[in-house]
Design an enzyme around this catalytic site. Sequence first.
Site, short mmCIF file in Angstrom:
data_model
loop_
_atom_site.label_atom_id
_atom_site.label_comp_id
_atom_site.label_asym_id
_atom_site.label_seq_id
_atom_site.Cartn_x
_atom_site.Cartn_y
_atom_site.Cartn_z
N GLY A 1 -31.42 16.36 35.84
CA GLY A 1 -32.33 15.74 36.78
C GLY A 1 -33.08 14.61 36.09
CG MET B 1 -33.75 12.17 31.96
SD MET B 1 -32.52 11.29 30.97
CE MET B 1 -33.58 10.51 29.75
CG ASP B 2 -34.88 20.26 32.56
OD1 ASP B 2 -35.14 20.50 31.36
OD2 ASP B 2 -34.57 21.15 33.37
CB THR B 3 -29.71 18.84 30.65
OG1 THR B 3 -29.84 17.41 30.71
CG2 THR B 3 -28.24 19.21 30.79
#
Length: 207
Positions: free
Chosen positions: A105, A67-69
């Site tokens: 994502g 995950m990436d924010t």
Amino acid sequence: MKILVLASSSQRRIELLRKLGADFIVIPPRITERIYDDPAKTVLENAFSKANYALVYAPENSIIIGMDTVIFSHELGVIGKPTTIEEATHILKLLRGKWHSVYTGVYIIEKNNLKYKSFIEETRVKMRNFSDEELTLYISSLEPLMKAGGYAIQGLGALLIETIVGDYYNVVGIPITKLYITLKKYFGVDLLREAVRKRVVGKTRTI
């Protein structure tokens, strides 16, 4: 039995998944996060890189989650994680009193067959028109450092927020509902059922 692997070094994500009662192992990804003009491309590519890094080290029967924010505003474009007080102050001053978007994502891959699914979640956030004194106080807590957008909504940063439209937990770093649905539908992992089972077993043992 399938093993969940979280490809992350984020304590926020680790703590949130643990609160849900999920059993998982953590593999911190050693990657260089990239930032593009497009927030959707940024979070998906970074999530992909994290998941594929962990894929190499994950045990068999693993389902790996990367995950990436990032934060996106029209004034600043894609905003990552400030590393200095000056940078955090600059970001928060420009976000003050305005709307911005939080993009996360998620990339999920099953090790045994390399089946994968990915998605993006967007949450809209409006910050209060907080005072300079409040900004200085918040910055002095050092909480903004290494947080996407320079604030932590699950911490003192909540005091700077006026309105949220969408998934609150997406702002924390995990779009919980969509992650749950995706894992259940495509990978046969039911986080709710497993969490309830553990609680029932725990209560039975204490009787």
